[in-house]
Design a protein around this motif. Structure first.
Motif, PDB file in Angstrom:
ATOM      1  N   VAL A 193       0.839  -0.990  -0.086  1.00  0.00           N
ATOM      2  CA  VAL A 193       0.045  -0.007   0.016  1.00  0.00           C
ATOM      3  C   VAL A 193       1.030   1.215   0.118  1.00  0.00           C
ATOM      4  CG1 VAL A 193      -1.785   1.198   1.352  1.00  0.00           C
ATOM      5  CG2 VAL A 193      -1.880  -1.122   1.201  1.00  0.00           C
ATOM      6  N   GLY A 194       0.720   2.139  -1.043  1.00  0.00           N
ATOM      7  CA  GLY A 194       1.215   3.398  -1.101  1.00  0.00           C
ATOM      8  C   GLY A 194       1.402   3.972  -2.111  1.00  0.00           C
ATOM      9  N   GLN A 195       1.351   5.501  -2.250  1.00  0.00           N
ATOM     10  CA  GLN A 195       1.421   6.230  -3.580  1.00  0.00           C
ATOM     11  C   GLN A 195       2.424   7.143  -3.702  1.00  0.00           C
ATOM     12  OE1 GLN A 195      -0.443   5.628  -6.133  1.00  0.00           O
ATOM     13  NE2 GLN A 195      -1.646   3.766  -4.963  1.00  0.00           N
ATOM     14  N   MET A 196       3.077   7.233  -4.747  1.00  0.00           N
ATOM     15  CA  MET A 196       4.314   8.221  -5.048  1.00  0.00           C
ATOM     16  C   MET A 196       3.772   9.416  -4.720  1.00  0.00           C
ATOM     17  SD  MET A 196       7.475   8.829  -5.337  1.00  0.00           S
ATOM     18  CE  MET A 196       8.407   7.496  -6.115  1.00  0.00           C
ATOM     19  N   ARG A 197       2.550  10.063  -5.410  1.00  0.00           N
ATOM     20  CA  ARG A 197       2.270  11.253  -5.238  1.00  0.00           C
ATOM     21  C   ARG A 197       2.074  11.915  -3.781  1.00  0.00           C
ATOM     22  NH1 ARG A 197      -2.645  10.752  -9.266  1.00  0.00           N
ATOM     23  NH2 ARG A 197      -2.557   9.020  -8.354  1.00  0.00           N
ATOM     24  N   ALA A 198       1.529  10.856  -2.994  1.00  0.00           N
ATOM     25  CA  ALA A 198       1.111  11.278  -1.664  1.00  0.00           C
ATOM     26  C   ALA A 198       2.524  11.261  -0.861  1.00  0.00           C
ATOM     27  CB  ALA A 198       0.282  10.094  -1.229  1.00  0.00           C
ATOM     28  N   THR A 199       3.418  10.400  -1.288  1.00  0.00           N
ATOM     29  CA  THR A 199       4.602  10.444  -0.477  1.00  0.00           C
ATOM     30  C   THR A 199       5.598  11.815  -0.919  1.00  0.00           C
ATOM     31  OG1 THR A 199       4.805   7.964  -0.705  1.00  0.00           O
ATOM     32  CG2 THR A 199       6.806   9.293  -0.170  1.00  0.00           C
ATOM     33  N   VAL A 200       5.374  12.240  -2.168  1.00  0.00           N
ATOM     34  CA  VAL A 200       6.134  13.561  -2.375  1.00  0.00           C
ATOM     35  C   VAL A 200       5.431  14.816  -1.693  1.00  0.00           C
ATOM     36  CG1 VAL A 200       6.693  15.164  -4.407  1.00  0.00           C
ATOM     37  CG2 VAL A 200       7.042  12.672  -4.764  1.00  0.00           C
ATOM     38  N   LEU A 201       4.239  14.729  -1.763  1.00  0.00           N
ATOM     39  CA  LEU A 201       3.577  15.771  -0.879  1.00  0.00           C
ATOM     40  C   LEU A 201       3.669  15.956   0.459  1.00  0.00           C
ATOM     41  CD1 LEU A 201      -0.200  15.812  -2.671  1.00  0.00           C
ATOM     42  CD2 LEU A 201       1.770  17.383  -2.823  1.00  0.00           C
ATOM     43  N   ALA A 202       3.902  14.652   1.051  1.00  0.00           N
ATOM     44  CA  ALA A 202       4.140  14.466   2.596  1.00  0.00           C
ATOM     45  C   ALA A 202       5.790  14.887   2.656  1.00  0.00           C
ATOM     46  CB  ALA A 202       4.105  13.222   3.023  1.00  0.00           C
ATOM     47  N   ALA A 203       6.571  14.734   1.834  1.00  0.00           N
ATOM     48  CA  ALA A 203       8.020  15.023   1.866  1.00  0.00           C
ATOM     49  C   ALA A 203       8.043  16.765   1.889  1.00  0.00           C
ATOM     50  CB  ALA A 203       8.757  14.321   0.810  1.00  0.00           C
ATOM     51  N   LEU A 204       7.202  17.249   0.863  1.00  0.00           N
ATOM     52  CA  LEU A 204       7.258  18.698   0.756  1.00  0.00           C
ATOM     53  C   LEU A 204       6.498  19.287   2.067  1.00  0.00           C
ATOM     54  CD1 LEU A 204       5.928  18.900  -2.803  1.00  0.00           C
ATOM     55  CD2 LEU A 204       8.338  19.386  -2.041  1.00  0.00           C
ATOM     56  N   LEU A 205       5.778  18.689   2.653  1.00  0.00           N
ATOM     57  CA  LEU A 205       5.123  19.194   3.922  1.00  0.00           C
ATOM     58  C   LEU A 205       6.279  19.223   4.905  1.00  0.00           C
ATOM     59  CD1 LEU A 205       2.759  19.982   5.461  1.00  0.00           C
ATOM     60  CD2 LEU A 205       2.104  17.701   5.962  1.00  0.00           C
ATOM     61  N   ILE A 206       7.140  18.162   5.025  1.00  0.00           N
ATOM     62  CA  ILE A 206       7.726  17.916   6.179  1.00  0.00           C
ATOM     63  C   ILE A 206       8.915  19.061   6.015  1.00  0.00           C
ATOM     64  CG2 ILE A 206       9.895  16.557   7.231  1.00  0.00           C
ATOM     65  CD1 ILE A 206       8.074  14.262   6.741  1.00  0.00           C
ATOM     66  N   GLY A 207       9.431  19.406   4.674  1.00  0.00           N
ATOM     67  CA  GLY A 207      10.376  20.306   4.336  1.00  0.00           C
ATOM     68  C   GLY A 207       9.948  21.663   4.587  1.00  0.00           C
ATOM     69  N   LEU A 208       8.590  21.992   4.434  1.00  0.00           N
ATOM     70  CA  LEU A 208       8.002  23.284   4.633  1.00  0.00           C
ATOM     71  C   LEU A 208       7.938  23.343   6.250  1.00  0.00           C
ATOM     72  CD1 LEU A 208       6.320  25.519   3.761  1.00  0.00           C
ATOM     73  CD2 LEU A 208       4.451  24.428   4.007  1.00  0.00           C
ATOM     74  N   LEU A 209       7.755  22.474   6.924  1.00  0.00           N
ATOM     75  CA  LEU A 209       7.723  22.415   8.548  1.00  0.00           C
ATOM     76  C   LEU A 209       8.857  22.841   8.869  1.00  0.00           C
ATOM     77  CD1 LEU A 209       6.349  22.027  11.454  1.00  0.00           C
ATOM     78  CD2 LEU A 209       6.847  19.613  11.060  1.00  0.00           C
ATOM     79  N   THR A 210      10.130  22.155   8.418  1.00  0.00           N
ATOM     80  CA  THR A 210      11.518  22.608   8.914  1.00  0.00           C
ATOM     81  C   THR A 210      11.832  24.035   8.447  1.00  0.00           C
ATOM     82  OG1 THR A 210      12.069  20.391   8.559  1.00  0.00           O
ATOM     83  CG2 THR A 210      13.815  21.927   8.640  1.00  0.00           C
ATOM     84  N   ASN A 211      11.348  24.381   7.467  1.00  0.00           N
ATOM     85  CA  ASN A 211      11.677  25.779   6.906  1.00  0.00           C
ATOM     86  C   ASN A 211      11.062  26.731   7.797  1.00  0.00           C
ATOM     87  OD1 ASN A 211      13.320  25.189   5.024  1.00  0.00           O
ATOM     88  ND2 ASN A 211      11.743  24.854   3.344  1.00  0.00           N
ATOM     89  N   LEU A 212       9.720  26.466   8.070  1.00  0.00           N
ATOM     90  CA  LEU A 212       9.042  27.411   9.106  1.00  0.00           C
ATOM     91  C   LEU A 212       9.851  27.537  10.433  1.00  0.00           C
ATOM     92  CD1 LEU A 212       5.206  26.433   8.275  1.00  0.00           C
ATOM     93  CD2 LEU A 212       6.537  28.447   7.679  1.00  0.00           C
ATOM     94  N   LEU A 213      10.359  26.322  10.845  1.00  0.00           N
ATOM     95  CA  LEU A 213      10.754  26.267  12.408  1.00  0.00           C
ATOM     96  C   LEU A 213      12.279  27.281  12.303  1.00  0.00           C
ATOM     97  CD1 LEU A 213      10.454  22.623  13.507  1.00  0.00           C
ATOM     98  CD2 LEU A 213       9.066  24.654  14.109  1.00  0.00           C
ATOM     99  N   LEU A 214      12.769  27.058  10.962  1.00  0.00           N
ATOM    100  CA  LEU A 214      14.037  27.885  10.933  1.00  0.00           C
ATOM    101  C   LEU A 214      13.630  29.341  10.897  1.00  0.00           C
ATOM    102  CD1 LEU A 214      15.994  25.947   8.152  1.00  0.00           C
ATOM    103  CD2 LEU A 214      16.550  26.267  10.753  1.00  0.00           C
ATOM    104  N   PHE A 215      12.798  29.678  10.320  1.00  0.00           N
ATOM    105  CA  PHE A 215      12.126  31.169   9.873  1.00  0.00           C
ATOM    106  C   PHE A 215      11.749  31.616  11.667  1.00  0.00           C
ATOM    107  CE2 PHE A 215      11.346  30.495   5.541  1.00  0.00           C
ATOM    108  CZ  PHE A 215      12.360  31.110   5.001  1.00  0.00           C
ATOM    109  N   THR A 216      11.175  30.721  12.235  1.00  0.00           N
ATOM    110  CA  THR A 216      11.044  31.212  13.741  1.00  0.00           C
ATOM    111  C   THR A 216      12.075  31.266  14.724  1.00  0.00           C
ATOM    112  OG1 THR A 216      10.423  28.908  14.325  1.00  0.00           O
ATOM    113  CG2 THR A 216       8.494  30.258  13.599  1.00  0.00           C
ATOM    114  N   GLY A 217      13.098  30.985  14.262  1.00  0.00           N
ATOM    115  CA  GLY A 217      14.408  31.058  14.987  1.00  0.00           C
ATOM    116  C   GLY A 217      14.496  30.042  16.125  1.00  0.00           C
ATOM    117  N   LEU A 218      13.658  29.151  16.017  1.00  0.00           N
ATOM    118  CA  LEU A 218      13.839  27.959  17.106  1.00  0.00           C
ATOM    119  C   LEU A 218      15.138  27.094  16.977  1.00  0.00           C
ATOM    120  CD1 LEU A 218      10.303  26.500  17.150  1.00  0.00           C
ATOM    121  CD2 LEU A 218      11.314  28.087  18.723  1.00  0.00           C
TER     122      LEU A 218
END
Length: 247
Positions: A193-218
């Protein structure tokens, strides 16, 4: 399961950075070949030795990590500055990272519709049933790990171009990120079970979360806490949802 992902990513990154002066295409070919070979080696151990994938790839992470240090003992290498600038700032108005994502999705789309792609899901869902249907399960496993190595190699090349150099230890955090992205995308640890499109979107979401944490100065330490929390929550939600469907 592949816990050697981070080490293989660093290896591909190091090979590309060290050989980039010989030509970008040559360096990319060598990096992809190295990553695919490590994946195939993992697959052989899993398929023929009958060892649990999590144990094999955990041990392999130390092995490939050591090989990477031999290739590049300290951060360095040389990636053409023009390529780095084009990748990070765009090339003629075209965002090259999005081109890379599109190529990955296209490649997987082609693989998914082949006999190998169908066999991959069949072996993941029910290995004994796939074997009874005439599918060479060992060959599929080895090919799956080799294909994973190709994708990891592409990630390593992209990271080398983004940073402009190579680093033998930079790939470690990506192992956790890959698992988190897979879980968020609904990929089953039991296979099939698993789809590439969903995995790519999830990876982008984690990358976005990481960048947001960087921008907040944490502090970077809080990033690891957040990523771990996201992974735990995602696994819990998926487990509860699966129980609800089966009851």
């Amino acid at each position: 399961m592949d816990l050697s992902l981070g080490a293989v990513l660093s290896l591909a990154m190091a090979v590309f950075a060290v050989r980039a002066e010989d030509g970008v295409l040559v360096a990319a070919g060598l990096a992809l070949a190295a990553a695919a070979a490590t994946g195939a080696a993992n697959g052989v151990l899993v398929a023929y030795a009958g060892l649990p994938p999590i144990i094999v790839t955990l041990a392999a992470s130390f092995l490939w990590g050591g090989v990477t240090l031999v290739v590049l003992p300290q951060p360095g290498g040389s990636v053409p500055s023009g390529l780095v600038k084009a990748y990070n700032n765009g090339w003629n108005g075209l965002a090259l990272p999005f081109v890379a994502i599109a190529l990955v999705l296209l490649l997987w789309k082609l693989v998914r519709t082949t006999r190998f792609g169908l066999s991959l899901y069949a072996v993941g869902g029910n290995e004994h049933g796939a074997y009874a249907s005439g599918i060479g399960t060992r060959k599929v496993k080895i090919s799956a790990y080799a294909l994973a190595g190709v994708f990891i190699g592409l990630a390593g090349i992209g990271l080398a171009i983004q940073t402009g150099s190579g680093d033998a230890t930079i790939g470690t955090p990506y192992t956790l990120n890959s698992i988190a992205a897979s879980v968020l995308a609904g990929v089953s640890f039991f296979g099939g079970v698993g789809q590439m499109r969903a995995t790519v979107l999830a990876a982008l979401l984690i990358g976005l979360l990481t960048n947001l944490l960087l921008f907040t100065g944490l502090s970077p330490f809080y990033q690891l806490i957040m990523q771990g929390a996201v992974l735990i929550v995602a696994i819990a939600v998926k487990t509860l949802a699966t129980r609800e469907r089966t009851q």
